[in-house]
Design a protein around this motif. Structure first.
Motif, mmCIF file in Angstrom:
data_model
loop_
_atom_site.group_PDB
_atom_site.id
_atom_site.type_symbol
_atom_site.label_atom_id
_atom_site.label_comp_id
_atom_site.label_asym_id
_atom_site.label_seq_id
_atom_site.Cartn_x
_atom_site.Cartn_y
_atom_site.Cartn_z
ATOM 1 N N GLU A 153 0.837 -1.208 0.000
ATOM 2 C CA GLU A 153 0.000 0.000 0.000
ATOM 3 C C GLU A 153 0.871 1.257 0.000
ATOM 4 N N ALA A 154 1.887 1.266 0.841
ATOM 5 C CA ALA A 154 2.771 2.433 0.931
ATOM 6 C C ALA A 154 3.519 2.653 -0.384
ATOM 7 N N ALA A 155 3.944 1.572 -1.023
ATOM 8 C CA ALA A 155 4.649 1.698 -2.305
ATOM 9 C C ALA A 155 3.722 2.288 -3.365
ATOM 10 N N GLU A 156 2.466 1.868 -3.348
ATOM 11 C CA GLU A 156 1.488 2.418 -4.293
ATOM 12 C C GLU A 156 1.262 3.908 -4.055
ATOM 13 N N LEU A 157 1.501 4.348 -2.820
ATOM 14 C CA LEU A 157 1.355 5.764 -2.481
ATOM 15 C C LEU A 157 2.662 6.540 -2.683
ATOM 16 N N GLY A 158 3.701 5.860 -3.159
ATOM 17 C CA GLY A 158 4.934 6.552 -3.499
ATOM 18 C C GLY A 158 6.099 6.378 -2.540
ATOM 19 N N SER A 159 5.999 5.494 -1.572
ATOM 20 C CA SER A 159 7.085 5.307 -0.620
ATOM 21 C C SER A 159 8.226 4.496 -1.239
ATOM 22 N N VAL A 160 9.387 5.136 -1.348
ATOM 23 C CA VAL A 160 10.567 4.458 -1.885
ATOM 24 C C VAL A 160 11.086 3.433 -0.873
ATOM 25 N N GLU A 161 11.012 3.753 0.403
ATOM 26 C CA GLU A 161 11.460 2.816 1.431
ATOM 27 C C GLU A 161 10.602 1.553 1.425
ATOM 28 N N ALA A 162 9.320 1.704 1.151
ATOM 29 C CA ALA A 162 8.445 0.526 1.057
ATOM 30 C C ALA A 162 8.861 -0.354 -0.124
ATOM 31 N N LEU A 163 9.262 0.269 -1.233
ATOM 32 C CA LEU A 163 9.762 -0.511 -2.370
ATOM 33 C C LEU A 163 10.998 -1.315 -1.966
ATOM 34 N N ASN A 164 11.892 -0.681 -1.214
ATOM 35 C CA ASN A 164 13.073 -1.381 -0.727
ATOM 36 C C ASN A 164 12.667 -2.572 0.136
ATOM 37 N N ASN A 165 11.762 -2.340 1.071
ATOM 38 C CA ASN A 165 11.330 -3.412 1.967
ATOM 39 C C ASN A 165 10.669 -4.556 1.201
ATOM 40 N N LEU A 166 9.880 -4.228 0.190
ATOM 41 C CA LEU A 166 9.270 -5.269 -0.637
ATOM 42 C C LEU A 166 10.344 -6.047 -1.388
ATOM 43 N N GLY A 167 11.350 -5.333 -1.882
ATOM 44 C CA GLY A 167 12.447 -5.999 -2.569
ATOM 45 C C GLY A 167 13.153 -6.990 -1.663
ATOM 46 N N VAL A 168 13.430 -6.562 -0.443
ATOM 47 C CA VAL A 168 14.090 -7.449 0.525
ATOM 48 C C VAL A 168 13.199 -8.649 0.830
ATOM 49 N N ALA A 169 11.917 -8.395 1.049
ATOM 50 C CA ALA A 169 10.987 -9.477 1.388
ATOM 51 C C ALA A 169 10.926 -10.520 0.276
ATOM 52 N N TYR A 170 10.739 -10.078 -0.953
ATOM 53 C CA TYR A 170 10.636 -11.027 -2.060
ATOM 54 C C TYR A 170 11.975 -11.695 -2.366
ATOM 55 N N HIS A 171 13.056 -10.958 -2.255
ATOM 56 C CA HIS A 171 14.366 -11.531 -2.540
ATOM 57 C C HIS A 171 14.724 -12.610 -1.519
ATOM 58 N N SER A 172 14.337 -12.396 -0.264
ATOM 59 C CA SER A 172 14.689 -13.351 0.797
ATOM 60 C C SER A 172 13.575 -14.352 1.099
ATOM 61 N N GLY A 173 12.364 -14.063 0.643
ATOM 62 C CA GLY A 173 11.236 -14.942 0.954
ATOM 63 C C GLY A 173 10.665 -14.723 2.338
ATOM 64 N N ALA A 174 10.841 -13.519 2.871
ATOM 65 C CA ALA A 174 10.332 -13.201 4.210
ATOM 66 C C ALA A 174 8.890 -12.699 4.115
ATOM 67 N N GLY A 175 7.955 -13.510 4.559
ATOM 68 C CA GLY A 175 6.546 -13.126 4.560
ATOM 69 C C GLY A 175 5.831 -13.378 3.246
ATOM 70 N N VAL A 176 6.582 -13.761 2.229
ATOM 71 C CA VAL A 176 6.022 -14.059 0.904
ATOM 72 C C VAL A 176 6.817 -15.216 0.310
ATOM 73 N N LYS A 177 6.276 -15.808 -0.742
ATOM 74 C CA LYS A 177 7.041 -16.828 -1.460
ATOM 75 C C LYS A 177 8.231 -16.147 -2.128
ATOM 76 N N GLN A 178 9.405 -16.720 -1.958
ATOM 77 C CA GLN A 178 10.613 -16.118 -2.528
ATOM 78 C C GLN A 178 10.472 -15.993 -4.041
ATOM 79 N N ASP A 179 10.775 -14.789 -4.522
ATOM 80 C CA ASP A 179 10.703 -14.490 -5.951
ATOM 81 C C ASP A 179 11.795 -13.468 -6.249
ATOM 82 N N LEU A 180 12.965 -13.971 -6.657
ATOM 83 C CA LEU A 180 14.110 -13.089 -6.880
ATOM 84 C C LEU A 180 13.807 -12.009 -7.918
#
Length: 112
Positions: free
Chosen positions: A13-40
């Motif tokens: 939601e925050a990324a959709e509202l323009g948060s760059v830090e949220a994009l970073n956090n989503l990148g980390v989550a997907y890259h590591s598989g934390a809280g989501v299925k890992q998707d490099l």
């Protein structure tokens, strides 16, 4: 796990509202598989979006990904941009790459 899943929802939601830090956090989550299925690829996608908006750590992360893949020229380009933005660890990586022969003297000098 449940807290991380909720965090991913909020970061989305925050990324959709323009948060760059949220994009970073989503990148980390997907890259590591934390809280989501890992998707490099998805993790890198979020880091690219944030890097294009000036997020230095995401630029560094892209460099790390290229380095792991053996794409040294691409990695150095990402690290140079991040170093010029003030991300000190990128300079350290360029220095180490120069010492190993995977970055040129000119690239090392440019990072200084």
């Amino acid at each position: 796990q449940k807290d991380m899943q909720r965090a991913v929802e909020l970061w989305t939601e925050a990324a959709e509202l323009g948060s760059v830090e949220a994009l970073n956090n989503l990148g980390v989550a997907y890259h590591s598989g934390a809280g989501v299925k890992q998707d490099l690829a998805k993790g890198i996608h979020f880091w690219r979006k944030a890097a294009m908006q000036g997020h230095d750590q995401c630029r560094h992360n892209l460099g790390c990904d290229e380095l792991r893949e053996g794409n040294y020229d691409r990695a150095v380009r990402h690290f140079l941009i991040a170093a010029k933005m003030g991300f000190a660890h990128s300079f350290v990586v360029i220095r180490d790459m120069f010492a190993k022969g995977t970055a040129t003297k000119e690239q090392y000098a440019e990072a200084l």
